[in-house]
Design an enzyme around this catalytic site. Structure first.
Site, PDB file in Angstrom:
ATOM      1  N   SER A   1       0.826  -1.210   0.000  1.00 57.62           N
ATOM      2  CA  SER A   1       0.000   0.000   0.000  1.00 57.62           C
ATOM      3  C   SER A   1       0.860   1.260   0.000  1.00 57.62           C
ATOM      4  O   SER A   1       0.374   2.343  -0.320  1.00 57.62           O
ATOM      5  CB  SER A   1      -0.937   0.010   1.211  1.00 57.62           C
ATOM      6  OG  SER A   1      -0.206   0.193   2.411  1.00 57.62           O
TER       7      SER A   1
ATOM      8  N   SER B   1      -1.484   0.679  10.771  1.00 59.49           N
ATOM      9  CA  SER B   1      -0.901  -0.673  10.773  1.00 59.49           C
ATOM     10  C   SER B   1      -1.011  -1.356   9.407  1.00 59.49           C
ATOM     11  O   SER B   1      -2.054  -1.256   8.750  1.00 59.49           O
ATOM     12  CB  SER B   1      -1.609  -1.523  11.831  1.00 59.49           C
ATOM     13  OG  SER B   1      -1.131  -2.843  11.827  1.00 59.49           O
ATOM     14  N   PRO B   2       0.058  -2.021   8.945  1.00 63.00           N
ATOM     15  CA  PRO B   2       1.375  -2.204   9.584  1.00 63.00           C
ATOM     16  C   PRO B   2       2.372  -1.086   9.311  1.00 63.00           C
ATOM     17  O   PRO B   2       3.494  -1.124   9.805  1.00 63.00           O
ATOM     18  CB  PRO B   2       1.868  -3.506   8.955  1.00 63.00           C
ATOM     19  CG  PRO B   2       1.287  -3.475   7.575  1.00 63.00           C
ATOM     20  CD  PRO B   2      -0.065  -2.824   7.712  1.00 63.00           C
ATOM     21  N   GLY B   3       1.975  -0.084   8.484  1.00 66.89           N
ATOM     22  CA  GLY B   3       2.859   1.065   8.305  1.00 66.89           C
ATOM     23  C   GLY B   3       3.244   1.393   6.878  1.00 66.89           C
ATOM     24  O   GLY B   3       4.232   2.091   6.654  1.00 66.89           O
ATOM     25  N   GLY B   4       2.472   0.932   5.903  1.00 64.02           N
ATOM     26  CA  GLY B   4       2.800   1.217   4.506  1.00 64.02           C
ATOM     27  C   GLY B   4       2.836   2.703   4.192  1.00 64.02           C
ATOM     28  O   GLY B   4       3.741   3.186   3.512  1.00 64.02           O
TER      29      GLY B   4
ATOM     30  N   ASP C   1      -3.400   3.387  15.385  1.00 65.96           N
ATOM     31  CA  ASP C   1      -4.007   2.106  15.018  1.00 65.96           C
ATOM     32  C   ASP C   1      -3.944   1.169  16.211  1.00 65.96           C
ATOM     33  O   ASP C   1      -2.957   1.168  16.955  1.00 65.96           O
ATOM     34  CB  ASP C   1      -3.283   1.469  13.825  1.00 65.96           C
ATOM     35  CG  ASP C   1      -4.180   0.494  13.056  1.00 65.96           C
ATOM     36  OD1 ASP C   1      -4.721  -0.439  13.683  1.00 65.96           O
ATOM     37  OD2 ASP C   1      -4.338   0.672  11.837  1.00 65.96           O
TER      38      ASP C   1
ATOM     39  N   ASP D   1      -8.538   4.871  18.164  1.00 66.87           N
ATOM     40  CA  ASP D   1      -9.448   4.835  17.018  1.00 66.87           C
ATOM     41  C   ASP D   1      -9.134   6.012  16.102  1.00 66.87           C
ATOM     42  O   ASP D   1      -9.192   7.169  16.521  1.00 66.87           O
ATOM     43  CB  ASP D   1     -10.889   4.919  17.524  1.00 66.87           C
ATOM     44  CG  ASP D   1     -11.923   4.836  16.397  1.00 66.87           C
ATOM     45  OD1 ASP D   1     -11.533   4.898  15.218  1.00 66.87           O
ATOM     46  OD2 ASP D   1     -13.119   4.710  16.706  1.00 66.87           O
TER      47      ASP D   1
ATOM     48  N   ASP E   1      -5.890   5.647   5.151  1.00 70.90           N
ATOM     49  CA  ASP E   1      -6.313   4.612   4.195  1.00 70.90           C
ATOM     50  C   ASP E   1      -7.197   3.588   4.907  1.00 70.90           C
ATOM     51  O   ASP E   1      -7.078   2.390   4.682  1.00 70.90           O
ATOM     52  CB  ASP E   1      -5.079   3.951   3.572  1.00 70.90           C
ATOM     53  CG  ASP E   1      -5.432   3.072   2.375  1.00 70.90           C
ATOM     54  OD1 ASP E   1      -6.469   3.334   1.739  1.00 70.90           O
ATOM     55  OD2 ASP E   1      -4.677   2.127   2.090  1.00 70.90           O
TER      56      ASP E   1
ATOM     57  N   LYS F   1     -13.183   4.655  -0.074  1.00 72.51           N
ATOM     58  CA  LYS F   1     -13.507   3.330  -0.606  1.00 72.51           C
ATOM     59  C   LYS F   1     -14.849   3.393  -1.340  1.00 72.51           C
ATOM     60  O   LYS F   1     -15.779   4.084  -0.903  1.00 72.51           O
ATOM     61  CB  LYS F   1     -13.563   2.304   0.527  1.00 72.51           C
ATOM     62  CG  LYS F   1     -12.334   2.327   1.450  1.00 72.51           C
ATOM     63  CD  LYS F   1     -11.031   2.041   0.714  1.00 72.51           C
ATOM     64  CE  LYS F   1      -9.833   2.136   1.648  1.00 72.51           C
ATOM     65  NZ  LYS F   1      -8.561   1.832   0.972  1.00 72.51           N
TER      66      LYS F   1
END
Length: 354
Positions: A183, A216-219, A235, A255, A271, A300
């Site tokens: 991502s 998460s995970p940090g892209g 996250d 959150d 994202d 989305k």
């Protein structure tokens, strides 16, 4: 020269048709849009001479959401041999070009043609230069040849300054091995799409702060860290150890829709998989209350009327900021690395310089 040809993500042909039809109606350009499902392309066939040229003259390509690339022109059928002579004859009434791009569709058939295009480009380029049809001048129009097959090509023209940054609108970005997820390429592409390269040092500097909501995970965090920013990652899930080891990331288990910074930050990126209307409310809060200067956020699109929904939400944002009497630039694009989504870039224009 009276057809506007557009590349797009496979499955979004209907969105391209809806979008360009809306613009054509607003500008009074008569015609009709068509796009075969999963073909990765759509067309607007103009009823009056000069219609396609007028559309491209009145519209800015970077303001279109779903088209990846565009060109005005028409189809040419090529023989099995001596394709170059046929193309030279077809180009006799075209202007002299300043650049040449050979393109294919983003489909299995298109990928099979890419090898042919690479081999064909060299002799074609030499022939065009010899005939005086192609010179090295970025100010001149660009010749865009989209090969549907080895025998059928859309011969199109576009302004180099009012079309895609890359052939077919597809950036050649290399996935960094140290990034936690693919991502990361979405945000890197967004930098190229929305921020002029000469402004990167000023607007993506190593003295800045950023927040990644749903990190998460940090892209996406990786891209901020890569620019040297101090990042707060929000996250409840884990972050990649490689990012935490940089010392530039603070990970807060919270959150993303409710957490807010105590001090304004330079960048907010997000994202999160959520209904686009709720994500739009998040954007309105962060930009409207001055929690960040700039933001890149993905919306989305699981619904059927995807263009209509995006247009509604963009209009809503614009009305919200206008009602608050604040100046915000809003841009939106379906990037190559996006899937069932679009990427929005927003920037406060009325805040004092840092």
């Amino acid at each position: 020269m009276n057809t506007l040809f557009m590349h797009c993500r496979p499955g979004f042909e209907g969105e391209v048709c809806a979008e360009i039809s809306e613009h054509a109606a607003r500008l009074g350009v008569a015609g009709y849009a068509k796009g075969k499902p999963q073909s990765a392309s759509a067309e607007f066939v103009c009823s009056e001479e000069g219609g396609a040229e007028r559309l491209m003259g009145e519209l800015r390509f970077n303001q279109l959401i779903f088209p990846r690339q565009w060109a005005r022109g028409g189809y040419v059928e090529l023989p099995e041999r001596d394709r170059i002579s046929v193309l030279l004859a077809q180009l006799a009434d075209f202007p002299v070009f300043g650049s040449l791009w050979l393109e294919v569709l983003d489909s299995n058939e298109g990928k099979e043609l890419s090898t042919f295009c690479r081999k064909f480009e060299v002799p074609l380029r030499k022939a065009l230069e010899k005939a005086g049809r192609l010179v090295d001048d970025p100010g001149r129009p660009r010749l865009l040849l989209t090969f549907i097959s080895g025998r059928r090509v859309f011969v199109g023209v576009a302004s180099a300054s009012n079309s895609a940054l890359w052939p077919m609108g597809i950036p050649r970005l290399k996935f960094p091995r140290e990034a936690p997820s693919r991502s990361t390429l979405k945000l890197e592409e967004a930098w190229h799409q929305f921020i002029p390269r000469e402004q990167w040092e000023q607007r993506l500097g190593d003295d800045m702060t950023g927040v990644d909501l749903g990190a998460s995970p940090g892209g996406w965090t990786y891209q901020l860290v890569r620019r040297g920013m101090l990042v707060t990652a929000i996250d409840n899930g884990p972050m990649a150890e490689s990012l935490m080891d940089t010392g530039l990331v603070q990970h807060l288990m919270a959150d993303g829709f409710t957490w807010q910074p105590k001090q304004p930050v330079d960048w907010m990126v997000c994202d999160i998989v959520e209904k686009p209307a709720r994500t739009t409310s998040l954007i309105e809060t962060w930009l409207g209350e001055g929690l960040c200067r700039e933001a890149v956020v993905n919306l989305k699109l699981p619904m059927k009327q995807r263009y209509a929904e995006v247009r509604r939400l963009l209009d809503r944002m614009e009305a919200t900021f206008k009602a608050r009497k604040i100046r915000v630039s809003i841009a939106c694009k379906q990037l190559y690395h996006d899937r069932e989504e679009v990427t929005c870039h927003l920037r406060r224009l009325d805040l004092k310089p840092r």
